[in-house]
Design a protein around this motif. Structure first.
Motif, PDB file in Angstrom:
ATOM      1  N   THR A  81      -7.872   5.346  -2.335  1.00 14.54           N
ATOM      2  CA  THR A  81      -7.399   4.060  -2.842  1.00 14.54           C
ATOM      3  C   THR A  81      -8.155   2.781  -2.757  1.00 14.54           C
ATOM      4  O   THR A  81      -8.745   2.626  -1.768  1.00 14.54           O
ATOM      5  N   GLU A 100      -6.786   0.332  -1.253  1.00 12.42           N
ATOM      6  CA  GLU A 100      -6.590  -0.018  -0.111  1.00 12.42           C
ATOM      7  C   GLU A 100      -7.231   0.699   1.192  1.00 12.42           C
ATOM      8  O   GLU A 100      -7.698   0.125   1.912  1.00 12.42           O
ATOM      9  N   VAL A 101      -7.355   1.876   0.847  1.00 15.12           N
ATOM     10  CA  VAL A 101      -8.092   2.521   1.950  1.00 15.12           C
ATOM     11  C   VAL A 101      -9.546   2.335   2.120  1.00 15.12           C
ATOM     12  O   VAL A 101     -10.419   2.111   2.977  1.00 15.12           O
ATOM     13  N   ALA A 127      -3.010   1.939   4.915  1.00 18.29           N
ATOM     14  CA  ALA A 127      -2.863   2.202   3.490  1.00 18.29           C
ATOM     15  C   ALA A 127      -1.574   1.877   2.578  1.00 18.29           C
ATOM     16  O   ALA A 127      -1.501   1.189   1.893  1.00 18.29           O
TER      17      ALA A 127
END
Length: 153
Positions: free
Chosen positions: A79, A81-82, A109
């Motif tokens: 993602t 986020e990660v 995340a």
């Protein structure tokens, strides 16, 4: 009893005792060893994975509970986020020994997906169940803030 679910985007079926912890299935049946065993009682967060996009402790999630669910491990989490977290972790040298980091990243995340600009209190609350034996909590918090900045840019 065969349990069917999606693992890292691929349909899987596992003929196993429905009471088998997801952690053992991931590590022993599917050789996904990025998810770590820590305490075995959902207190340390080393075994954190995503089930249907939500961070859960795989040591206390049973195979019988994931029928039809989508499981994502650290090996396949890609993602935004990660990706931002990984960049921040490198920039700030967040990990020390690294043992807890897959669980920390999975939990962080999840936090950033639901709270893109978390406060210190948000981070402390979300990460409370993820133990770092090196006590790198200040760097983990700084890494999450840095990841939030990267995502905002």
């Amino acid at each position: 009893m065969a349990i069917s679910f999606t693992l890292n985007g691929e349909a899987k079926s596992l003929d196993a005792d429905p009471e088998m912890p997801l952690l053992w299935a991931l590590r022993d049946e599917f050789q996904l060893t990025g998810t770590k065993f820590g305490c075995g009682v959902a207190l340390c967060g080393a075994c954190t994975v995503h089930v249907d996009g939500v961070a859960v402790r795989s040591c206390q999630t049973f195979i019988g509970d994931i029928e039809g669910a989508s499981v994502t491990t650290i090996e396949a989490l890609e993602t935004d986020e990660v990706k931002a977290l990984r960049q921040a972790w490198v920039e700030l040298d967040v990990p020390q020994c690294g043992y807890c980091q897959s669980g920390q990243l999975m939990q962080a995340a999840d936090l950033l997906a639901t709270s893109p600009k978390p406060t210190d209190d948000d981070i402390d609350a979300a990460m409370d169940g993820n133990v770092c034996r090196c006590a790198s909590y200040q760097r983990i918090r700084a890494g999450i803030h840095r990841a939030a900045e990267i995502l905002e840019a």
